[in-house]
Design a protein around this motif. Structure first.
Motif, PDB file in Angstrom:
ATOM      1  N   UNK C  31     -16.755 -29.999   8.737  1.00 37.14           N
ATOM      2  CA  UNK C  31     -15.615 -30.881   8.525  1.00 37.14           C
ATOM      3  C   UNK C  31     -15.019 -31.195   9.894  1.00 37.14           C
ATOM      4  N   UNK C  32     -14.561 -32.428  10.017  1.00 35.65           N
ATOM      5  CA  UNK C  32     -14.050 -32.855  11.319  1.00 35.65           C
ATOM      6  C   UNK C  32     -12.561 -33.133  11.185  1.00 35.65           C
ATOM      7  N   UNK C  33     -11.778 -32.628  12.119  1.00 38.73           N
ATOM      8  CA  UNK C  33     -10.348 -32.940  12.096  1.00 38.73           C
ATOM      9  C   UNK C  33      -9.875 -33.312  13.489  1.00 38.73           C
ATOM     10  N   UNK C  34      -9.103 -34.391  13.517  1.00 37.32           N
ATOM     11  CA  UNK C  34      -8.531 -34.871  14.766  1.00 37.32           C
ATOM     12  C   UNK C  34      -7.070 -34.458  14.770  1.00 37.32           C
ATOM     13  N   UNK C  42     -13.876 -38.366  18.915  1.00 35.47           N
ATOM     14  CA  UNK C  42     -14.223 -38.606  17.520  1.00 35.47           C
ATOM     15  C   UNK C  42     -15.341 -39.615  17.384  1.00 35.47           C
ATOM     16  N   UNK C  43     -15.302 -40.658  18.237  1.00 33.68           N
ATOM     17  CA  UNK C  43     -16.393 -41.622  18.114  1.00 33.68           C
ATOM     18  C   UNK C  43     -17.692 -41.003  18.598  1.00 33.68           C
ATOM     19  N   UNK C  44     -17.619 -40.053  19.525  1.00 32.17           N
ATOM     20  CA  UNK C  44     -18.854 -39.415  19.956  1.00 32.17           C
ATOM     21  C   UNK C  44     -19.390 -38.483  18.878  1.00 32.17           C
ATOM     22  N   UNK C  46     -18.996 -39.017  15.719  1.00 28.61           N
ATOM     23  CA  UNK C  46     -19.595 -39.934  14.758  1.00 28.61           C
ATOM     24  C   UNK C  46     -20.950 -40.418  15.268  1.00 28.61           C
ATOM     25  N   UNK C  47     -21.033 -40.643  16.583  1.00 27.46           N
ATOM     26  CA  UNK C  47     -22.291 -41.115  17.156  1.00 27.46           C
ATOM     27  C   UNK C  47     -23.399 -40.081  16.978  1.00 27.46           C
ATOM     28  N   UNK C  49     -24.049 -38.543  14.456  1.00 27.30           N
ATOM     29  CA  UNK C  49     -24.600 -38.641  13.102  1.00 27.30           C
ATOM     30  C   UNK C  49     -25.491 -39.849  12.938  1.00 27.30           C
ATOM     31  N   UNK C  62     -21.892 -33.705   7.581  1.00 29.11           N
ATOM     32  CA  UNK C  62     -20.457 -33.909   7.749  1.00 29.11           C
ATOM     33  C   UNK C  62     -19.913 -34.312   6.399  1.00 29.11           C
ATOM     34  N   UNK C  64     -16.272 -34.276   3.450  1.00 26.68           N
ATOM     35  CA  UNK C  64     -14.841 -34.492   3.423  1.00 26.68           C
ATOM     36  C   UNK C  64     -13.946 -33.333   3.050  1.00 26.68           C
ATOM     37  N   UNK C  66     -12.461 -29.486   2.960  1.00 29.14           N
ATOM     38  CA  UNK C  66     -12.502 -28.206   3.672  1.00 29.14           C
ATOM     39  C   UNK C  66     -13.060 -27.088   2.800  1.00 29.14           C
ATOM     40  N   UNK C  85      -1.269 -29.033   9.365  1.00 33.74           N
ATOM     41  CA  UNK C  85      -2.448 -29.514   8.646  1.00 33.74           C
ATOM     42  C   UNK C  85      -3.704 -28.821   9.128  1.00 33.74           C
ATOM     43  N   UNK C  89      -6.086 -26.710   6.702  1.00 38.06           N
ATOM     44  CA  UNK C  89      -7.515 -26.974   6.519  1.00 38.06           C
ATOM     45  C   UNK C  89      -8.307 -25.704   6.780  1.00 38.06           C
TER      46      UNK C  89
END
Ligand code: SF4
Lengths: 166, 393, 156
Positions: C31-34, C42-44, C46-47, C49, C62, C64, C66, C85, C89
């Motif tokens: 799971x990814x959290x910013x 974050x875009x990296x 995503x890249x 994937x 990846x 959604x 937790x 948050x 999570x």
């Protein structure tokens, strides 16, 4: 397009309410207005279709330090309403004393100003009358009331406020 | 997925667990049946306090801080900042530096639009388009890495000029990459405008008329898709845009499809512009000298970021640190337009409509929420997205 | 977090533990959290994937929720608002769970260190198992970090 003509047109629209005008740069014109006239001035610009409201900048101008014993003068908040039309920028400057930072909302004229106004309320502690939404926009839920981070007097917290919760 | 009764309060509390939206977002939509009746936004999960932070950093340190406002449009932020500081210091960056700035800005626009294309397609459930556009996006990432040394924060700008040159070898590399990208872009254009399933989710959806766009203060491609001709590169040209004018791309329909078409056409325009600049690269220095203390004064600089007009106000008190920097990001304008015009649209269209403005939370560090009258129910962004996909099945 | 050290009580238990470790290493859900990043990291992520890097070939998925996740990839400095948050999570994730901090900001606060709305780095809030430096780290670095974490889970 003639830059000068556009600026002049904007200045003329604001003529009835202008306290003073200056041209700090060739594409910019600063127009000082009193706060009770702000709404009318914005309305004039809007009705004439002169450009659009790009941003509202808040400035904190604390009073200069004075010698011991003298009464300290009150500081000011200054709000800058930037209207852009092509290259030309007309800035309406309104000054508010710390003691009474109230101002009428312009959201009835320009609905998109609501986020800008919410920002000013939070970050500078400006009191904006009749703005449709005053809920928190950017600061955390547990942010203490009465602390406005963009005022010069705010220099950060001594220790992170959330530390003891762990 | 939760059932939908009338008068429910849906809260889409966070996008963070959502793979494609990347940032936390908190929307509150009030819905009646399937129709949204009110929308509001709560931002701030990524609010870092950058504007204040600039006040205790020097002019040079701020270049790096401001670059990191946003990872997607990092270069334009710095461009806006350095040009503003140069205006204050009365220093003119050499023409070659301006040309390089502009090339990087356009490459960034390409990367940002392709990223958006993928994410928006993903919101509609078109995952293969998502994967294809991201695969092709790697080409422009390679170009950026080759010329600057980093994939995301290129640090191209310094006060007074740029840091690196574009020599013939790099030039050929860019041109080769653009050729491939152009071919792929034409292909996307064909898919987006002819694929029936795709059109079903985009045509006549989320329409914003020209009057609405002006009234709500939309900017960038979102506004241009509604026929509003605002593009700072054209109306208030800066840097190399003065010598190399852009053609402003607009569309009349104002629906989601138009937003796709406008962005794809802008890709093609960017390719053209980069080629033109590369063909007429001015010779000369890469940077001018700039004093450490910037003379007192205030200035404004506006640039066209991939998402729309970006506004910088810089005030100097004459010291080695700025007195105030105000940043108004394009996403902020588009948020205020979307919360007003979401009303009356279907909940199922929300993911695409929100993605359609290309929101960038960290630009503004803001957050959005969604509400129904009295009952309360929690949806994640993923639920909302799936709801949209199911609805159109 | 301690599965490699635990002494299995019965042969059956031993087999089950081995199986579980094998499954976890071969198909970790992420799971990814910013928590306040600039999007660069974050875009990296995503890249990684997408087809060029394709993290999924390591079985990494990846997703959604937790509650299904083994690994939390966290990016960015922790802001005051997102701190709760982030903790929530983490608490929702089933044991054993691991945190990967991505990017200079996540490691130390990075350029944002000292801004008023920043609590600090991720390891001031959560126990972090792997750090991936860079601003942003390249997708290869992210893959290497995740793979190194998985390797360290192998029972000796
Ligand atoms: S490490 Fe760099 S890329 Fe990552 S969030 Fe921080 S500033 Fe952005």
């Amino acid at each position: 397009m003639d830059l000068d003509k556009v600026l002049l047109e904007g200045e003329n629209l604001l003529q009835p309410w202008t306290v003073s005008t200056s041209r700090p740069e060739e594409n910019r014109s600063d127009v000082v207005v009193a706060r009770e006239n702000l709404h009318a001035a914005v309305e004039a610009i809007k009705d004439a279709g002169w450009g659009y409201l790009t941003a509202i900048t808040g400035l904190d101008c604390p009073a200069p330090a004075v010698a011991e014993g003298e009464p300290a003068p009150e500081g000011n908040l200054e709000l800058l309403y930037h209207f852009c039309n092509g290259l030309a920028v007309v800035t309406l400057r309104v000054s508010l004393p710390y003691g009474d930072p109230t101002l009428p909302s312009v959201c009835d004229l320009l609905p998109y100003a609501t986020l800008y106004e919410r920002e000013l309320i939070e970050l500078f502690g400006v009191r904006i009358q009749n703005t449709p939404d005053t809920s928190r926009l950017v600061l955390p839920d547990d942010w203490p009331d009465g602390i406005y981070p963009l005022r010069k007097a705010f220099t950060g917290f001594a220790a992170p406020a959330t530390e003891e919760k762990e | 997925m939760p059932t939908q009764e009338q008068n429910q309060k849906f809260i889409v509390p966070i996008g963070p667990q959502h793979p494609a939206l990347k940032e936390p977002g908190h929307f509150e939509f009030t819905v009646d049946g399937e129709i949204v009746t009110a929308a509001s936004v709560r931002l701030g999960y990524v609010h870092r306090g950058i504007e204040k932070g600039t006040e205790d950093r020097t002019w040079t340190q701020n270049v790096y801080l401001l670059e990191r406002i946003c990872g997607i449009c990092s270069h334009v932020h710095v461009t806006a900042y350095v040009v503003a500081v140069e205006q204050l210091a009365k220093v003119q960056a050499p023409p070659r530096a301006e040309a390089i700035r502009t090339i990087v800005a356009e490459l960034e626009r390409i990367h940002s639009h392709m990223l958006w294309l993928g994410v928006a397609a993903h919101e509609g459930g078109f995952d293969s388009l998502f994967m294809y556009s991201w695969r092709d996006r790697e080409t422009v990432m390679d170009i950026l890495e080759t010329i600057s040394g980093n994939r995301v924060h290129y640090s191209a700008n310094i006060l007074g000029g740029v840091k690196f040159d574009i020599d013939d070898q790099k030039r050929d590399f860019i041109l080769k990459g653009l050729e491939f990208l152009e071919e792929r872009t034409n292909h996307y254009m064909k898919i987006v405008t002819t694929d029936e399933t795709f059109l079903g989710r985009t045509r006549n959806i989320g329409t914003m008329t020209k009057e609405q766009a002006i009234e709500l203060g939309a900017v960038g491609p979102t506004a241009r898709a509604s026929g509003v001709t605002i593009d700072i590169r054209d109306s208030a040209p800066y840097s190399a845009y003065k010598t190399f004018p852009v053609n402003v791309i607009t569309d009349e329909t104002g629906d989601l499809l138009a937003r796709f078409v406008v962005r794809i056409k802008e890709l093609l325009e960017s390719y053209r512009l980069i080629r033109e600049i590369l063909d007429h690269m001015p010779e000369g220095e890469l940077a001018a000298r700039i004093p450490r203390r910037i003379p007192a004064g205030e200035t404004i600089h506006r640039v066209e970021a991939p998402r729309g007009e970006l506004f910088y106000y810089v005030k100097s008190g004459g010291g080695d640190k700025p007195e105030r920097i105000k940043v108004r990001t394009p996403s902020l304008c588009n948020w205020s337009s979307v919360i007003n015009f979401a009303v009356g649209h279907k909940l199922a269209d929300m993911p695409m409509i929100l993605a359609g403005i290309d929101p960038c939370f960290s630009c503004n560090d803001r957050l959005i929420k969604i509400r129904r009258a009295n009952q309360s129910q929690v949806w994640t962004w993923e639920d909302l997205r799936l709801h949209g996909i199911e609805y159109y099945r | 977090m301690d599965m490699a050290v635990k002494t299995p009580s019965s042969p059956m238990q031993k087999v089950m533990d081995g199986l579980r470790a094998w499954a976890r290493i071969n198909s970790p859900w992420v799971i990814h959290y910013n928590s306040g990043s600039c999007n660069g990291c974050d875009i990296e992520i995503l890249a990684t994937l997408t087809p060029r890097y394709d993290l999924e070939r390591f079985g990494v998925k990846l997703q959604g929720s937790p509650r299904h996740a083994d690994v939390l990839i966290a990016t960015g400095p922790v802001t005051r608002q997102s701190r709760e948050r982030l903790l929530r999570i983490y608490e929702q994730m089933p044991d054993p769970k691991f945190v990967v901090a991505v990017g200079s900001c996540g490691l130390s606060g990075g350029v944002f260190h000292g801004c008023y709305n920043i609590v600090g780095s991720i390891d001031e809030v959560l126990p972090v198992s792997a750090y991936i430096p860079g601003c942003p780290p390249r997708p290869e670095a992210i893959i290497q970090g995740v793979v190194a974490l998985l390797q360290s889970l192998k029972p000796q």
